[in-house]
Every structure is written in C-alpha cells, then in structure tokens.
Write a protein that holds these residues in place. Structure first.
Motif, PDB file in Angstrom:
ATOM      1  N   THR A 186       0.762  -1.407  -0.034  1.00  0.00           N
ATOM      2  CA  THR A 186       0.005  -0.042   0.017  1.00  0.00           C
ATOM      3  C   THR A 186       0.733   1.351   0.219  1.00  0.00           C
ATOM      4  O   THR A 186       0.626   2.075  -0.540  1.00  0.00           O
ATOM      5  N   PHE A 187       1.887   1.253   0.494  1.00  0.00           N
ATOM      6  CA  PHE A 187       2.983   2.185   0.769  1.00  0.00           C
ATOM      7  C   PHE A 187       3.640   2.534  -0.499  1.00  0.00           C
ATOM      8  O   PHE A 187       3.941   3.608  -1.130  1.00  0.00           O
ATOM      9  N   THR A 239       1.133   4.183  -2.895  1.00  0.00           N
ATOM     10  CA  THR A 239       1.046   5.626  -2.640  1.00  0.00           C
ATOM     11  C   THR A 239       2.213   6.332  -3.089  1.00  0.00           C
ATOM     12  O   THR A 239       2.317   7.554  -3.674  1.00  0.00           O
ATOM     13  N   GLY A 240       3.392   5.662  -2.915  1.00  0.00           N
ATOM     14  CA  GLY A 240       4.594   6.432  -3.522  1.00  0.00           C
ATOM     15  C   GLY A 240       4.530   6.480  -4.849  1.00  0.00           C
ATOM     16  O   GLY A 240       5.225   7.361  -5.606  1.00  0.00           O
ATOM     17  N   ARG A 272       4.939  12.793  -2.256  1.00  0.00           N
ATOM     18  CA  ARG A 272       6.054  12.341  -1.294  1.00  0.00           C
ATOM     19  C   ARG A 272       5.279  12.075   0.273  1.00  0.00           C
ATOM     20  O   ARG A 272       5.794  11.006   0.767  1.00  0.00           O
ATOM     21  N   SER A 325       2.353   9.231   2.083  1.00  0.00           N
ATOM     22  CA  SER A 325       2.538   7.999   2.730  1.00  0.00           C
ATOM     23  C   SER A 325       2.098   7.938   4.183  1.00  0.00           C
ATOM     24  O   SER A 325       1.486   7.169   4.865  1.00  0.00           O
ATOM     25  N   LEU A 351      -1.317   7.108   5.644  1.00  0.00           N
ATOM     26  CA  LEU A 351      -1.543   5.564   5.773  1.00  0.00           C
ATOM     27  C   LEU A 351      -0.970   5.032   7.074  1.00  0.00           C
ATOM     28  O   LEU A 351      -1.792   4.020   7.434  1.00  0.00           O
ATOM     29  N   TRP A 395       8.121   1.576   6.322  1.00  0.00           N
ATOM     30  CA  TRP A 395       7.080   1.803   5.594  1.00  0.00           C
ATOM     31  C   TRP A 395       6.833   3.438   4.831  1.00  0.00           C
ATOM     32  O   TRP A 395       6.910   3.542   3.789  1.00  0.00           O
ATOM     33  N   SER A 396       6.948   4.318   5.690  1.00  0.00           N
ATOM     34  CA  SER A 396       6.970   5.942   5.454  1.00  0.00           C
ATOM     35  C   SER A 396       8.103   6.180   4.560  1.00  0.00           C
ATOM     36  O   SER A 396       7.985   6.723   3.775  1.00  0.00           O
ATOM     37  N   GLY A 431       7.853   4.752   1.091  1.00  0.00           N
ATOM     38  CA  GLY A 431       6.876   5.488   0.491  1.00  0.00           C
ATOM     39  C   GLY A 431       7.337   6.828  -0.017  1.00  0.00           C
ATOM     40  O   GLY A 431       7.215   7.244  -1.145  1.00  0.00           O
TER      41      GLY A 431
END
Length: 373
Positions: A155-156, A159-160, A165, A168, A171, A201-202, A205
C-alpha cells in the motif's frame, strides 16, 4: 512599411485587439503521449492487464490490482490462518464471516467510488481500502503473529508511485491498526516493532515518491530538449511536427528562408552562417507573441505557426520580422511564404502550401513574401 494590424513592432505592442504584453515565445510543446507509456514499472503492468482494468488510467488500474491481490491472498490463506498451535490459548469467538464480509463490502464500495476518480486524491481510497480489509481480517482471526503484515508495504509502494511524497504518512494510522488488529494485547516489544515498521513503511513510500518526482522532472527536461534546436533555441523538426498536428482553423503557417545563404557560407565559412542563423532565431523570438510557435526545421529554413491569425495579419507579422531583421544589419535577406489553415487539410498539407508560396517569392526576385492561393 509600418504594420497597421497583426503583430506590432518588436517590443511595442501585440496583435490587434489583444492587450496582453509581448513575451518571448516558448518553443516547446507539451507531450501529448501518456506519461506512463514507457514507464519501467507501470507500463508492463498495464500491458498485461485487460483493457477494462486500466481504462480509467494507470493509478486506478494499479489500485484495483492492489485490492484484488490483497483480497485473493487473504481469502486463500484464511483456512491456514485459523489454525492455532495445540498449546495456544483459546481464540476469541469467531466473527470472521462478519468481519471479512464487511471488509469486502467496504472495499468494493471504495473501489467503485475511486473508480470515478473525481480527483487524483480519490485513488488514496485504494490503499486505505486494502488496509481496512487486512485489519478486519486480522481482527476476525485474532492471530498474534500479524499473518498479513507483509502485504502492508504494497500500500505504501502504491502511494509512492501515484501520489506526492508525504501522502504515505496519511496511511500510517491505518497501517498500524491493520498490523496490530489481531493482537490480544500490546507488549513493549510489539509497540517497538510497530514503530520500526511504521518508519520503514513511511520511508519507502516517501523515497519512492521522491524518486518518481525526480524522474518526471528529468523526463520532462529530456522531452523539452529533444524538441529544441540547440543553435537557435527555437523548436526543431520534431517539435514542429507536434505543433502542426494541433493546428486549428484560423492559424497561419509561415516559412522563412534566407536568400543566397550559400554565398555567405562560401565567402565567410560555415561559422559565419551559423552565427547568422542564431541571430535570426533570436530575432524571431523577440517578435513572436505568446501563443505563436517557431522552429528551425532545415539548414536555413524557419517555420512559424501564428495562432488565430488571418493572412493579412500574417503579412504584417512577417513585415514586423523583416524590420527587426534589417535593424540588426544582416548580411542576407529572407523570403517567406504564408498559408492559412482552414481545417479542410492537415498540418503537413498547410505546410506544403506555405512552401509553395515561398518558392513563388523566390521566383519573383527574393526578399519578399507571398501568400498561398
């Protein structure tokens, strides 16, 4: 002669009826092709999916595939996820059917809404819907191991690829809930794991979105440079072809060609000829209006596309260009041919008509302009 309509003298005005000040014309044109057509990540995905999947664009296509993949993985692994070790504590009451049904309904609604794509941010509903489905499935199973947490990075990544930017970060709450929804309690170790996972994750993304932004800028610069003549700063043949494909009724095409340019090259060398070509290019840039377009498409041949200009105004525009050129005391003159685009023929045909008018001006003695019949 001083033009009475059309283009004004350099730096003094604009086309009749247009109060906008003169600014330097931009030689490049926007790329009409899809930005994802040759993308290394997205293009293969689009080529191997049915048309209905990506009919609304690559972002919606990838979102649909993301939700479908998450749903298939969860449903196929559900029988194994329900199994607990013999010494494991008794799981809570099984409400999995309710949780998963609700998750599927919510995901279907989100897919339907984001499929309409009112705005580009509506596609954020796809990763959000996937996380809701993962969290609901985890809560229904009540498994401490976070069986489907490996799907969260997808999912990240989505989004990326398709959003700015920092999108993410939005989420993170859903992602933390999706991973921890099956936990009976949160220990310090599990909280630390959630924190580390959230940072990873962040970062993935944001890093992917940053790389994509740099890639888009680089591609736009390369596309612009590929349509610019390096000697004059005007458009080149490739840019001219793109502009001719978008001719509108009421536009005029003008072709300018130096008179006896070969004599200049023979007498002073090709360096002097290049200097004359560059000087003419800068003169054209000073005279054109904002909506006009200019390109060097031959050795000493230039093409102008004058937007919403009558043949009479085009004659005045060429006369304005001639006065600006003579003011620089050049060693050569130029001839020109004009053709109006009425919509009954395509751009190359209008260009050919202007070329025939140019040869008529050459045959009539050079240093003059002719209009196509």
């Amino acid at each position: 002669m001083t033009p009475s309509s059309g283009h004004a003298a350099p730096g003094t005005g604009a086309r009749a009826g247009d109060p906008a000040p003169r600014v330097r014309a931009t030689p490049t044109e926007p790329d009409a092709g899809s930005a994802w057509a040759d993308d290394l990540l997205v293009a293969p995905l689009l080529r191997h999916t049915p048309r209905w999947v990506h009919a609304r664009g690559p972002a919606i296509a990838a979102g649909r595939l993301l939700c479908a993949f998450v749903g298939v993985v969860v449903l196929t692994s559900l029988p194994f996820a329900r199994q607990h070790p013999p010494d494991a504590p008794e799981p809570p009451p099984d409400f999995s059917a309710w949780w998963i049904s609700a998750a599927l309904v919510v995901t279907a609604l989100l897919v339907h809404l984001s499929g309409r794509a009112w705005e580009r941010w509506s596609t954020m509903l796809y990763p959000a819907g996937a996380l809701v489905a993962l969290g609901a499935a985890g809560a229904a199973i009540g498994h401490d191991e976070g069986l489907w947490s490996g799907l969260i990075p997808l999912t990240f990544a989505y989004t990326g690829l398709f959003h700015q930017r920092w999108a993410s970060l939005a989420l993170l709450p859903l992602a933390w809930w999706a991973e921890s929804s099956g936990f009976r309690d949160l220990s310090v170790t599990e909280v630390y794991r959630l924190l580390v996972h959230g940072i990873a994750w962040s970062f993935s993304g944001v890093a992917l979105a940053t790389l994509r932004a740099h890639q888009r800028v680089s591609r736009a610069r390369l596309a612009a440079l590929s349509r610019i003549d390096p000697l004059t700063g005007l458009g080149n043949r490739r840019g001219l072809e793109a502009r001719l494909s978008r001719l509108a009724p009421g536009d005029c095409v003008v072709i300018c060609d130096f008179d006896r340019f070969k004599d200049l090259n023979d007498a002073f060398g090709h360096a002097a000829g290049d200097e004359m070509i560059a000087l003419f290019g800068s003169t054209v840039s000073r005279v054109l209006l904002t909506d006009d377009y200019a390109a060097r498409y031959g050795g000493e041949e230039f093409a102008l596309v004058l937007a919403q200009t009558s043949p009479e105004e085009a004659l005045d525009a060429v006369d304005t260009l001639r006065m600006a050129w003579l003011a620089r005391d050049p060693a050569v003159t130029f001839s020109a041919g004009i053709a109006a685009h009425d919509g009954t023929r395509d751009g190359p045909a209008t260009m050919a008509a202007a070329d025939r008018a140019l040869y008529g001006a050459k045959a009539a003695g050079r240093d003059q302009v002719r209009t196509a019949d």
